[in-house]
Design a protein around this motif. Structure first.
Motif, PDB file in Angstrom:
ATOM      1  N   PHE A  53      13.641  13.966 -12.290  1.00  0.00           N
ATOM      2  CA  PHE A  53      13.218  14.604 -11.046  1.00  0.00           C
ATOM      3  C   PHE A  53      11.696  14.559 -11.047  1.00  0.00           C
ATOM      4  CE2 PHE A  53      11.795  17.992  -8.287  1.00  0.00           C
ATOM      5  CZ  PHE A  53      12.604  17.820  -7.176  1.00  0.00           C
ATOM      6  N   HIS A  54      11.141  13.696 -10.193  1.00  0.00           N
ATOM      7  CA  HIS A  54       9.698  13.457 -10.216  1.00  0.00           C
ATOM      8  C   HIS A  54       8.969  14.613  -9.526  1.00  0.00           C
ATOM      9  CE1 HIS A  54       5.837  11.481  -9.940  1.00  0.00           C
ATOM     10  NE2 HIS A  54       6.313  10.450 -10.638  1.00  0.00           N
ATOM     11  N   PRO A  55       8.039  15.279 -10.214  1.00  0.00           N
ATOM     12  CA  PRO A  55       7.376  16.452  -9.638  1.00  0.00           C
ATOM     13  C   PRO A  55       6.464  16.147  -8.463  1.00  0.00           C
ATOM     14  CG  PRO A  55       6.335  15.829 -11.717  1.00  0.00           C
ATOM     15  CD  PRO A  55       7.560  14.983 -11.579  1.00  0.00           C
ATOM     16  N   LYS A  69       9.121  14.724  -5.599  1.00  0.00           N
ATOM     17  CA  LYS A  69      10.077  15.767  -5.221  1.00  0.00           C
ATOM     18  C   LYS A  69      11.472  15.189  -4.980  1.00  0.00           C
ATOM     19  CE  LYS A  69       6.804  18.869  -5.218  1.00  0.00           C
ATOM     20  NZ  LYS A  69       6.685  19.815  -6.353  1.00  0.00           N
ATOM     21  N   GLY A  70      11.875  14.284  -5.841  1.00  0.00           N
ATOM     22  CA  GLY A  70      13.200  13.693  -5.716  1.00  0.00           C
ATOM     23  C   GLY A  70      13.601  13.000  -7.004  1.00  0.00           C
TER      24      GLY A  70
END
Length: 315
Positions: free
Chosen positions: A82-84, A87-88
């Motif tokens: 989950f890439h900060p 956001k996905g």
């Protein structure tokens, strides 16, 4: 064959898009196709727990899971983040293989390490996240231990709290109705416990349950032995309560199973699309994350290659 032709064309732009193909008829390994991309391998390297603390990816949890019936006669294994910033969910690597066994999960991570070493030009380098979440499938933990060692398997691998609560709900159905609700409350409190003292209250309740219902002992002991995977006082605070790979798996679901060729085409296209999306977002930000980022010209070239490859595979 079609997979071989697809790999030849993909290799002209990114040798990692279809990194390894194996026909089990020719050796002792299962049939498999392992897929990632150069940019995703760079991203994995930026997740290294020994990286700079101010990097947005250092210390991020990665998620691993498998799904059946996506590909005909195969399971699909996936490593997700989950890439900060995005956001996905981002798919870091995937492999279609005959079964979701300990040996095949071990194979997945060995190939991932091989790809990382080749991409980074670092002999002996291994995938090194601070935390990896997977399900309590025995094969997961056995494979992690074989590939990364005992310390990694016991200190960095955590599990999905939702599956524990789901199992508790199933188990509650065999309990007397007068204690069923309290049993579920105590199980829920355990996954939200903060201190050892909080968890001790859960243990005390379960000991009382065992004294009344001896058949509960094996269930209680099984989860207690895995307390460092599930309960915050032992696994740490701030982690997701669910394996977010499940979100990634949902993008894989189809009305009916697809062929290995179609899966290879879809997954390679997804890798290229992810890089394009990262480029669009990062190129509009003033402060770009450290490390190598995706290049739009290269991703456009890869997309063109994949379109041509798809036509070639259909011939």
């Amino acid at each position: 064959d079609a997979l071989g032709r697809m790999k030849v064309w993909a290799d002209t732009n990114d040798q990692f898009l279809i990194y390894k193909i194996n026909n089990g008829a020719h050796n002792n390994l299962p049939d498999f196709v392992f897929k990632t991309s150069a940019e995703m391998l760079d991203l994995i390297a930026e997740l290294d727990t020994d990286g700079p603390e101010d990097h947005p990816l250092t210390g991020q949890t990665v998620y691993f899971d498998g799904i059946a019936k996506r590909v005909i006669s195969h399971h699909s294994l996936g490593l997700w983040l989950f890439h900060p910033v995005l956001k996905g969910m981002v798919r870091l690597a995937s492999m279609d293989v005959s079964t979701e066994s300990a040996l095949n999960i071990e194979l997945f991570f060995n190939i991932l390490n091989e790809a990382l070493q080749e991409r980074l030009q670092r002999t002996g380098y291994k995938f090194n996240p601070r935390t990896l979440m997977c399900d309590e499938l025995a094969g997961n933990h056995l494979a992690m231990k074989r590939v990364f060692g005992e310390a990694f398997a016991t200190q960095r691998v955590i599990s999905c709290q939702w599956h524990y609560l789901q199992d508790a709900r199933r188990k509650s159905k065999v309990l007397p109705s007068e204690i069923r609700e309290q049993f579920l409350r105590e199980c829920n409190a355990a996954v939200h416990s903060v201190t050892i003292e909080d968890y001790s209250k859960y243990v005390e309740f379960m000991e009382n349950i065992i004294s009344m219902l001896p058949h509960m002992e094996s269930w209680v002991n099984w989860w207690h032995a895995r307390r460092s995977h599930i309960f915050p006082p032992f696994r740490g605070m701030g982690y997701s309560g669910v394996n977010l790979a499940e979100m990634g798996n949902s993008s894989w679901k189809r009305p009916k199973p697809i062929s290995l060729v179609q899966a290879c085409r879809d997954d390679s296209a997804t890798m290229v699309q992810q890089v394009e999306e990262m480029s669009l977002i990062f190129d509009t930000q003033e402060a770009r994350p450290k490390g190598r980022g995706p290049d739009m010209k290269k991703t456009e070239k890869k997309r063109s290659c994949l379109l041509y490859t798809s036509d070639a595979a259909d011939d």
